[in-house]
Design a protein around this motif. Structure first.
Motif, PDB file in Angstrom:
ATOM      1  N   GLY A  18     -80.622  65.642  30.245  1.00 41.02           N
ATOM      2  CA  GLY A  18     -80.959  65.473  28.833  1.00 41.02           C
ATOM      3  C   GLY A  18     -81.059  64.030  28.382  1.00 41.02           C
ATOM      4  O   GLY A  18     -81.341  63.766  27.218  1.00 41.02           O
ATOM      5  N   ASP A  19     -80.800  63.070  29.307  1.00 41.98           N
ATOM      6  CA  ASP A  19     -80.926  61.646  28.949  1.00 41.98           C
ATOM      7  C   ASP A  19     -81.954  60.952  29.824  1.00 41.98           C
ATOM      8  O   ASP A  19     -81.918  59.727  30.002  1.00 41.98           O
ATOM      9  N   TYR A  47     -72.452  59.457  30.666  1.00 46.77           N
ATOM     10  CA  TYR A  47     -73.226  59.211  29.456  1.00 46.77           C
ATOM     11  C   TYR A  47     -72.641  57.985  28.756  1.00 46.77           C
ATOM     12  O   TYR A  47     -71.532  58.049  28.205  1.00 46.77           O
ATOM     13  N   GLY A  96     -74.067  60.887  21.574  1.00 46.75           N
ATOM     14  CA  GLY A  96     -75.245  61.697  21.280  1.00 46.75           C
ATOM     15  C   GLY A  96     -74.983  63.160  21.562  1.00 46.75           C
ATOM     16  O   GLY A  96     -73.899  63.548  21.999  1.00 46.75           O
ATOM     17  N   TYR A 153     -76.567  66.243  23.790  1.00 51.19           N
ATOM     18  CA  TYR A 153     -77.420  66.366  24.964  1.00 51.19           C
ATOM     19  C   TYR A 153     -77.602  67.840  25.343  1.00 51.19           C
ATOM     20  O   TYR A 153     -76.645  68.620  25.355  1.00 51.19           O
ATOM     21  N   SER A 154     -78.873  68.178  25.684  1.00 55.05           N
ATOM     22  CA  SER A 154     -79.194  69.503  26.214  1.00 55.05           C
ATOM     23  C   SER A 154     -79.325  69.395  27.724  1.00 55.05           C
ATOM     24  O   SER A 154     -79.993  68.480  28.232  1.00 55.05           O
ATOM     25  N   VAL A 155     -78.697  70.319  28.463  1.00 53.19           N
ATOM     26  CA  VAL A 155     -78.658  70.253  29.918  1.00 53.19           C
ATOM     27  C   VAL A 155     -79.361  71.485  30.494  1.00 53.19           C
ATOM     28  O   VAL A 155     -79.140  72.607  30.012  1.00 53.19           O
ATOM     29  N   ARG A 199     -78.111  71.493  23.126  1.00 50.98           N
ATOM     30  CA  ARG A 199     -77.034  70.818  22.400  1.00 50.98           C
ATOM     31  C   ARG A 199     -75.681  71.155  23.043  1.00 50.98           C
ATOM     32  O   ARG A 199     -74.694  71.469  22.373  1.00 50.98           O
ATOM     33  N   LYS A 254     -71.604  67.050  23.398  1.00 53.58           N
ATOM     34  CA  LYS A 254     -71.515  66.294  22.150  1.00 53.58           C
ATOM     35  C   LYS A 254     -70.492  65.170  22.341  1.00 53.58           C
ATOM     36  O   LYS A 254     -69.294  65.435  22.477  1.00 53.58           O
TER      37      LYS A 254
END
Length: 844
Positions: A228-229, A242, A246, A248-250, A267, A270
């Motif tokens: 997700g990054d 990370y 932020g 992040y969706s994985v 999402r 977090k």
């Protein structure tokens, strides 16, 4: 395909000397000469190949298939290549007898342009199962429903993944040439338990920078991660860092036997900055206009207040004015390094509209006005007759009659006003009066009283004639005992006291107390019982319910119970004012022990299809066993399969030369249950559920729910006797007639184990007057009228709970929708009882 319903005619042609043969040899005229034929299938699309089968003696046959084709075979197969409706004729010759069977419109071949079907490949496999759906034909306006809770699609030939084990029934809704239809295939997709793959993160939340390990459950051939990054990995359980805060969706894509599957968790992670803004506000409650001061604690790069009333502020310290009543939920939105978060307020801001308070003045039509708004503000009054005033508590006198809308504007110190109004009726002097509704009813009888006063009194007193009083303007009062009551209202005004009395104004009728005798109270089937109504002091109106589906209305009645069992006999009697009371007693009808015949079967309970081995005992010369599903046999020890779910009552018809013939019926002897009824389905949130059958000993307690993640919530049931909630213990037994609320954090299915032997007698439970939390025993959905037949006219409303929508359903009224609305025995229901009664369930 249903059976053919072709109409037909038979004409018999006799050859020479046939009349002589008929009169000289009548023994040859038998059912063997009746000729008929069947067609299967009798409708479809071309090419349609039909098997024609003759019922009748061997002879010569000539077929006319209606499409210029013929055949001389006895049982031919013929294929129709064109659409149309075909008239089939069969001529036959048997010795000196000839005849014809004619069936118009017997075979119907549809337009191939209208043919629509679909298939799926594969349709069987382990979860997750990815299936390709393919449409046959040229339909339009397609809607697919896959039956697994996923969203519908309008794609022509979609590919769909069934993630959970189970049987699914896909449905294709389509239109073609202006005609719309549905194709449903029951349990077409069979998904077996597979090797479930999933993943989690060791640190799903935290403060950036942060590193976390991803852990995979289940086995797969290969893996690909998208963190997700912008970074990826091909490890099975990678560690990833990370550096920035932020959300992040994985995604993880894995392959099994070359087939790719993707799990995406939106999402999922977090990570917040090391500092997290917060805010305070005060006061949190008051009367409008209410000034509330907001302060930001630990400010971020940017922030914005949402005051909960569609207004916003950006200052580190903000003062907001609330001018209308309501509950407002403030929040703070802050942003840092493109991570924007919302901090919810810890409690709502509750604002009450200021009230206008009115009291009687010293002269007629003079009133004193005041308010509960905050002190030391600006108050502006408008009396709606052209007059105005300022200040917190003015006095005003009205010179004319009418209805006036008094308004008050309170100006706050932080930029807003609060406006409130109140209606005041000024009318000429009238006589004191009052009304009540309803004037008559069954004790306890509750009445709404309404004062009809010419003006606002200084004080008032109601006397209800039963020793009770009230000072309310429009009181609600209940008369607990039967009788006629004289009501009086006394109002005190500044210069006079007025009183209004109404003799015998309210009537509370007595509810009859039914009683009856029965003799004998028990005995062997068939048992004839004499019932006598011995109730005292009621009008001659009664209703008997004998508990076996029959009823009566005579004062003394004899009733015969043919089958063994416990029967709940109820007498309902009506008195004055159509008030009624009920009483129930149980008749015990036993099986006749000296019967020389009997039968037994095993297994008697289980999942459909259920195959039962029967054994007939006794010195029987002739017997017939009806299995209860429309099938029967003359075998002594038959083996029979019940293919569909249901409750079956087999009957043995047996005869011998000594005792004659006797019928032995065993009600609800075999219970075949659909596999869907061997699970408790729990949706995410609260569920009101029950079990539809008697459970296996050792697996019949609340322990069956021990594996459900209730998110810390208790399981609740209802004690109707005390009117309070109860929390069942894990060892408490579960009955098909009880229900309970259980919370589930996710959608799950709880398997239940059906008892090999049902209860010896019907299930029973006593219901109290008022609301009861119940269910009923059955193996299929039935009407509300059928589900609660044992308490028949004694209930008013039934309310179910929709776990998917997390709300109660529309109440079902007895006698209005109770015959048309179906209830599920796997669900629980609230039922309102007009009287205490004994509920009798099926022997499941």
């Amino acid at each position: 395909m249903s059976a053919s319903i072709c109409s037909f005619t038979i004409s018999i042609i006799y050859a020479d000397d046939l009349e002589e043969n008929i009169f000289n040899d009548t023994g040859n005229l038998s059912a063997e000469w009746v000729v008929d034929f069947a067609a299967s299938p009798f409708e479809g699309y071309p090419p349609l190949c039909v098997q024609f089968t003759v019922s009748g003696p061997d002879g010569e046959y000539v077929w006319d298939f209606g499409d210029r084709a013929t055949s001389y075979a006895k049982n031919p197969v013929h294929c129709y290549k064109q659409k149309g409706s075909y008239w089939v004729k069969l001529k036959y010759y048997y010795g000196t007898i000839a005849g014809e069977v004619s069936k118009p419109d017997c075979v119907k071949v549809g337009d191939p342009e209208m043919f629509v079907d679909f298939f799926a490949e594969p349709s069987v496999g382990p979860a997750p199962l990815t299936t390709q759906f393919t449409v046959i034909g040229n339909p339009t306006n397609i809607i697919w429903h896959f039956g697994d809770g996923s969203e519908d699609t309008t794609e022509l030939n979609p590919m769909h993944q069934f993630r959970e084990p189970g049987n699914y029934s896909p449905t294709l809704t389509y239109c073609i040439s202006g005609s719309c239809n549905k194709i449903s295939k029951f349990n077409y997709i069979e998904v077996s338990p597979g090797n479930k793959v999933d993943f989690l993160a060791e640190r799903q939340n935290g403060t950036a920078p942060v590193c976390t390990r991803f852990i995979v459950y289940g086995e797969a051939d290969s893996f690909k991660w998208d963190f997700g990054d912008g970074t990826t990995s091909f490890e099975k359980s990678p560690v990833h860092c990370y550096p920035e805060p932020g959300i992040y969706s994985v995604s993880m894509t894995y392959t099994v036997d070359g087939a790719p599957y993707t799990i995406t968790k939106n999402r999922f992670l977090k990570y917040v900055p090391a500092w997290a803004p917060d805010f305070t506000y005060n006061p949190t409650m008051g009367v409008a206009p209410l000034c509330v001061v907001y302060n930001v604690v630990n400010p971020s790069q940017s922030w914005e207040f949402d005051f909960g009333d569609n207004s916003f502020g950006t200052g580190a310290q903000a003062t907001h004015c609330y001018g209308k009543n309501g509950s407002y939920f403030p929040s703070l939105t802050y942003c840092s390094n493109e991570l924007c978060e919302v901090v919810e307020g810890k409690e709502p801001v509750i604002v009450h509209q200021p009230r206008i308070l009115i009291s009687q003045g010293t002269v007629p039509n003079e009133y004193k006005f005041s308010t509960d708004a905050p002190e030391r503000l600006v108050y502006s009054w408008d009396f709606d007759d052209g007059a105005r005033a300022d200040g917190p508590s003015p006095t005003h006198r009205y010179e004319t009659e009418g209805t006036f809308r008094v308004s008050l504007v309170v100006t706050g110190t932080c930029g807003c006003n609060a406006v409130t109004t109140k209606e005041l009726k000024i009318k000429p002097k009238e006589n004191l009066d009052f009304s009540a509704t309803p004037l008559a009813g069954c004790a306890p009888h509750c009445v709404q009283f309404n004062e009809l006063s010419p003006e606002i009194p200084l004080s008032r007193i109601w006397d209800f004639g039963d020793g009770e009083t009230s000072t309310e303007k429009n009181p609600f009062h209940c008369f607990r005992f039967p009788g006629q009551y004289t009501i009086s209202l006394t109002d005190v005004f500044p210069n006079v006291t007025e009183k209004e009395v109404k003799e015998n104004y309210i009537t509370a009728h007595a509810i009859p107390n039914p009683s009856f005798t029965m003799f004998p109270p028990h005995g062997d089937a068939p048992l004839t019982v004499k019932f006598t109504d011995t109730t005292i002091g009621y009008s001659e109106k009664r209703y008997w319910n004998f508990g076996d589906g029959t009823s009566g209305s005579e004062k003394t009645v004899e009733h015969r119970f043919d089958e063994p069992g416990d029967y709940n006999v109820t007498l309902t009697v009506w008195g004055a004012g159509d008030c009624y009371g009920t009483k129930s007693q149980v008749i015990h009808v036993l099986k006749k022990e000296d019967s020389p015949f009997d039968f037994s079967g095993l297994p008697r309970r289980g999942q459909a299809p259920l195959c039962t081995s029967y054994k007939v005992t006794g010195q029987i010369q002739q017997s017939e066993l009806e299995f209860g599903d429309g099938q029967k046999t003359n075998e002594r020890n038959p083996f029979h399969c019940y293919n569909t779910a249901g409750i079956y009552s087999p009957v043995l018809h047996a005869c011998d030369s000594v005792t004659g013939c006797e019928d032995i019926k065993k009600p609800a002897y075999v219970v075949a249950v659909s596999p869907y009824y061997l699970n408790i389905t729990l949706f995410r949130g609260w569920n009101l559920v029950s079990v539809p059958i008697t459970l296996e000993p050792g697996y019949d307690s609340m322990d069956i729910l021990s594996g459900v993640d209730t998110a810390g919530h208790s399981i609740f049931s209802w004690n109707s006797s005390t009117g309070s909630w109860i929390r069942p213990a894990i060892t408490d037994q579960v009955s098909p007639l009880s229900a309970f609320f259980v919370y589930s954090s996710d959608m799950v299915q709880v398997p239940i184990r059906m008892s090999d032997e049902g209860p010896e007698y019907n299930l029973t439970r006593y219901l109290d007057t008022g609301w009861n939390l119940v269910s009923f025993a059955d193996v299929m959905m039935v009407s509300a009228d059928e589900a609660f037949r044992s308490v028949q006219e004694l209930w008013s409303y039934v309310i179910g709970f929709d776990a998917e929508k997390q709300r109660y359903g529309v109440p079902i009224t007895n006698g209005v929708l109770s015959r048309d609305t179906s209830l599920d025995p796997r669900q629980g229901y609230w039922i309102f009882m007009n009287a205490t009664a004994r509920m009798v369930g099926k022997q499941l």
